[in-house]
Design a protein around this motif. Structure first.
Motif, PDB file in Angstrom:
ATOM      1  N   ILE A 175       0.840  -1.212   0.000  1.00  0.00           N
ATOM      2  CA  ILE A 175       0.000   0.000   0.000  1.00  0.00           C
ATOM      3  C   ILE A 175       0.867   1.250   0.000  1.00  0.00           C
ATOM      4  O   ILE A 175       0.608   2.213  -0.734  1.00  0.00           O
ATOM      5  CB  ILE A 175      -0.949  -0.005   1.222  1.00  0.00           C
ATOM      6  N   GLU A 176       1.917   1.239   0.850  1.00  0.00           N
ATOM      7  CA  GLU A 176       2.823   2.391   0.914  1.00  0.00           C
ATOM      8  C   GLU A 176       3.486   2.623  -0.439  1.00  0.00           C
ATOM      9  O   GLU A 176       3.641   3.778  -0.880  1.00  0.00           O
ATOM     10  CB  GLU A 176       3.890   2.169   1.997  1.00  0.00           C
ATOM     11  N   ASP A 177       3.875   1.537  -1.128  1.00  0.00           N
ATOM     12  CA  ASP A 177       4.489   1.672  -2.461  1.00  0.00           C
ATOM     13  C   ASP A 177       3.502   2.238  -3.470  1.00  0.00           C
ATOM     14  O   ASP A 177       3.854   3.109  -4.285  1.00  0.00           O
ATOM     15  CB  ASP A 177       5.001   0.313  -2.954  1.00  0.00           C
ATOM     16  N   GLU A 178       2.265   1.759  -3.435  1.00  0.00           N
ATOM     17  CA  GLU A 178       1.261   2.235  -4.391  1.00  0.00           C
ATOM     18  C   GLU A 178       0.945   3.713  -4.164  1.00  0.00           C
ATOM     19  O   GLU A 178       0.697   4.463  -5.113  1.00  0.00           O
ATOM     20  CB  GLU A 178      -0.012   1.397  -4.294  1.00  0.00           C
ATOM     21  N   LYS A 179       0.947   4.149  -2.911  1.00  0.00           N
ATOM     22  CA  LYS A 179       0.677   5.560  -2.604  1.00  0.00           C
ATOM     23  C   LYS A 179       1.719   6.497  -3.226  1.00  0.00           C
ATOM     24  O   LYS A 179       1.431   7.665  -3.513  1.00  0.00           O
ATOM     25  CB  LYS A 179       0.652   5.779  -1.090  1.00  0.00           C
ATOM     26  N   LYS A 180       2.936   5.968  -3.417  1.00  0.00           N
ATOM     27  CA  LYS A 180       4.028   6.789  -3.945  1.00  0.00           C
ATOM     28  C   LYS A 180       4.004   6.900  -5.474  1.00  0.00           C
ATOM     29  O   LYS A 180       4.779   7.668  -6.054  1.00  0.00           O
ATOM     30  CB  LYS A 180       5.368   6.209  -3.496  1.00  0.00           C
ATOM     31  N   GLN A 181       3.147   6.099  -6.118  1.00  0.00           N
ATOM     32  CA  GLN A 181       3.091   6.120  -7.579  1.00  0.00           C
ATOM     33  C   GLN A 181       2.581   7.461  -8.090  1.00  0.00           C
ATOM     34  O   GLN A 181       1.689   8.077  -7.494  1.00  0.00           O
ATOM     35  CB  GLN A 181       2.191   4.984  -8.082  1.00  0.00           C
ATOM     36  N   LYS A 182       3.115   7.874  -9.211  1.00  0.00           N
ATOM     37  CA  LYS A 182       2.701   9.138  -9.815  1.00  0.00           C
ATOM     38  C   LYS A 182       1.354   8.968 -10.508  1.00  0.00           C
ATOM     39  O   LYS A 182       1.042   7.898 -11.037  1.00  0.00           O
ATOM     40  CB  LYS A 182       3.745   9.615 -10.819  1.00  0.00           C
ATOM     41  N   GLY A 183       0.577  10.020 -10.527  1.00  0.00           N
ATOM     42  CA  GLY A 183      -0.694  10.011 -11.252  1.00  0.00           C
ATOM     43  C   GLY A 183      -1.821   9.279 -10.552  1.00  0.00           C
ATOM     44  O   GLY A 183      -2.872   9.043 -11.158  1.00  0.00           O
ATOM     45  N   ILE A 184      -1.634   8.913  -9.282  1.00  0.00           N
ATOM     46  CA  ILE A 184      -2.684   8.199  -8.554  1.00  0.00           C
ATOM     47  C   ILE A 184      -3.837   9.160  -8.257  1.00  0.00           C
ATOM     48  O   ILE A 184      -3.621  10.319  -7.899  1.00  0.00           O
ATOM     49  CB  ILE A 184      -2.133   7.577  -7.253  1.00  0.00           C
ATOM     50  N   SER A 185      -5.063   8.698  -8.442  1.00  0.00           N
ATOM     51  CA  SER A 185      -6.225   9.563  -8.243  1.00  0.00           C
ATOM     52  C   SER A 185      -6.489   9.785  -6.760  1.00  0.00           C
ATOM     53  O   SER A 185      -6.088   8.983  -5.914  1.00  0.00           O
ATOM     54  CB  SER A 185      -7.459   8.941  -8.896  1.00  0.00           C
ATOM     55  N   ASN A 186      -7.175  10.889  -6.488  1.00  0.00           N
ATOM     56  CA  ASN A 186      -7.534  11.187  -5.100  1.00  0.00           C
ATOM     57  C   ASN A 186      -8.435  10.122  -4.508  1.00  0.00           C
ATOM     58  O   ASN A 186      -8.339   9.784  -3.326  1.00  0.00           O
ATOM     59  CB  ASN A 186      -8.212  12.554  -5.007  1.00  0.00           C
ATOM     60  N   LYS A 187      -9.342   9.604  -5.349  1.00  0.00           N
ATOM     61  CA  LYS A 187     -10.259   8.563  -4.881  1.00  0.00           C
ATOM     62  C   LYS A 187      -9.478   7.322  -4.457  1.00  0.00           C
ATOM     63  O   LYS A 187      -9.716   6.746  -3.384  1.00  0.00           O
ATOM     64  CB  LYS A 187     -11.260   8.209  -5.971  1.00  0.00           C
ATOM     65  N   ARG A 188      -8.512   6.919  -5.326  1.00  0.00           N
ATOM     66  CA  ARG A 188      -7.718   5.736  -5.017  1.00  0.00           C
ATOM     67  C   ARG A 188      -6.844   5.991  -3.789  1.00  0.00           C
ATOM     68  O   ARG A 188      -6.656   5.101  -2.941  1.00  0.00           O
ATOM     69  CB  ARG A 188      -6.836   5.370  -6.220  1.00  0.00           C
ATOM     70  N   LEU A 189      -6.330   7.207  -3.645  1.00  0.00           N
ATOM     71  CA  LEU A 189      -5.498   7.535  -2.494  1.00  0.00           C
ATOM     72  C   LEU A 189      -6.291   7.415  -1.193  1.00  0.00           C
ATOM     73  O   LEU A 189      -5.788   6.896  -0.193  1.00  0.00           O
ATOM     74  CB  LEU A 189      -4.953   8.956  -2.640  1.00  0.00           C
TER      75      LEU A 189
END
Length: 450
Positions: free
Chosen positions: A240-254
């Protein structure tokens, strides 16, 4: 069915039959000796005795009681005064308030810990039966209550001997009213809802009962399951921590990831509590810390999961020793096992939670049931004082007065002196008082009191 299986079946059948017969007899005996509505009461204290506990003269005690308007029991033509423990504690508070800004004087009257003083937890331990753990624990708890401290006695022994001494019948206590309810894994109750008031003012009890044997069984089971769950939870948190750092992640997904992260951290916290079973009693105590000055744990005669939980929760470990060579050999084994257990606890806590969660503890030894007229026992005592650190100066002497009081579920503090040989009673009480006073001074030193 082969012969071995048949023999085992016969043994198990006999066990069941014997248990049923013995349990029904004991239950009937308990009902006759301890009716459901029966209550144990504490005697009142003569003026001379009450004055000693309060640290004042009998005359000043009488003047203070009259000044407060207390209704004191008066006996005989001479109107000898007798005070209840509740009245003695009321007088303590009154005199402490009267002392005003004289803090030292106020503390002598009312010794309860202040806001900046931490609660002190003592675990009385040894894995050999007959070393007077329960006798020591109950006498210490009552002594401290008589001095004005707020005490919680925690009976960790499934046999519930300390609970019996305080007027409860462990076999007749429901699961929800026993100590087990506050440390069980399924729907635990807050410790504050489990603790029972006793007839002894300022002394509360967490009742030991046969339900505690279930915790000895389930603690390793849940710890093992938690150990299996932990890697998966940690891996998911890392993902989860790695996915949060991805660029272009939507606010909803965050937001979804934040919510899932919070859920997994909560699961990991619960998982660690189950894995670190030995922290469970310490965590349960947090609910009642503000209500007491001292918690005293009476442990079972073993080094199992309950004893380990008490040892980890304690600030002070008090090991009782009967001064005979065979008991010393047993205690050497106890120390070897304790070293292995505590090294594991400390390394595990430091790794899982951080070294800041480890607190300094003290180890004290108390020589109990000592016959000071016996040369062999005196030699053992000398050896123990030579080889061990922190052996209390005072010893608890072997005495028929302690044994006779125990036979009727009383301590020396409850028993009437007139029921014993006066010299025997005085000698035993002096021995117990010296031990308890030494322990009181130890606790006071940790509060920074002279």
């Amino acid at each position: 069915m082969d012969t071995e299986t048949l023999e085992h079946g016969i043994m198990l059948s006999q066990m069941k039959a014997d248990h049923k017969a013995l349990s029904s007899t004991l239950a009937a005996l308990a009902q006759s000796q301890f009716p459901p509505k029966a209550e144990k009461n504490l005697r009142k204290f003569a003026a001379s005795e009450a004055a000693i506990y309060l640290g004042i003269t009998p005359r000043y005690l009488a003047l203070t009681a009259d000044e407060m308007g207390l209704e004191v029991e008066k006996v005989g033509r001479g109107e000898r005064r007798y005070y209840s423990l509740e009245q003695m504690n009321q007088i303590r508070v009154y005199l402490a308030e009267k002392a005003g800004d004289d803090t030292a004087k106020a503390l002598n009257y009312d010794p309860r810990r202040k806001a900046d003083e931490d609660i002190q937890i003592i675990a009385c331990s040894n894995f050999k039966g007959g070393s007077a753990k329960t006798c020591t624990s109950v006498h210490l708890a009552q002594y401290m209550a008589l001095q004005g401290y707020r005490i919680l006695l925690v009976d960790l022994d499934p046999q519930g001997s300390a609970s019996s001494m305080l007027g409860f019948v462990p076999e007749m206590v429901s699961e929800d009213d026993s100590l087990f309810a506050s440390i069980r894994y399924d729907d635990p109750r807050p410790m504050s809802e489990v603790v029972q008031k006793t007839y002894f003012d300022n002394l509360d009890l967490a009742i030991g009962s046969p339900f505690l044997t279930e915790w000895e069984f389930f603690a390793p089971h849940y710890a093992t399951l938690a150990g299996q769950e932990e890697p998966g939870l940690r891996n998911r948190i890392a993902d989860i921590e790695d996915e949060k750092k991805q660029k272009g992640i939507s606010n909803k997904r965050l937001r979804e990831l934040e919510e899932e992260l919070a859920r997994n951290h909560a699961k990991l916290s619960d998982c660690l509590q189950r894995k670190l079973y030995f922290t469970r009693l310490q965590l349960a105590f947090e609910d009642v810390e503000d209500a007491y000055d001292i918690i005293i744990c009476d442990t079972p005669p073993s080094l199992g999961y309950l004893s380990n939980a008490a040892s980890f929760a304690a600030d002070h470990l008090l090991v009782t020793i009967h001064p005979q060579w065979i008991d010393c050999e047993s205690m050497a084994q106890y120390l070897a096992t304790s070293i292995a257990h505590n090294e594991f606890f400390e390394s595990t806590v430091a790794k899982q939670l951080g070294p800041e969660y480890l607190v300094p503890k003290t180890l004290q030894y108390l020589i109990t049931r000592h016959d000071n007229t016996s040369r062999p026992e005196t030699d053992v005592v000398t050896m123990l004082r030579t080889q061990l650190q922190n052996v209390l100066t005072s010893t608890m002497l072997r005495s028929s007065a302690i044994a006779e009081a125990g036979n009727v579920q009383q301590t020396l503090y409850e028993a009437e002196r007139s029921n014993f040989n006066g010299k025997t009673y005085d000698r035993a009480l002096d021995s117990v008082n010296r031990v308890n006073s030494e322990l009181e001074e130890l606790l006071k030193s940790y509060w920074g009191r002279s």
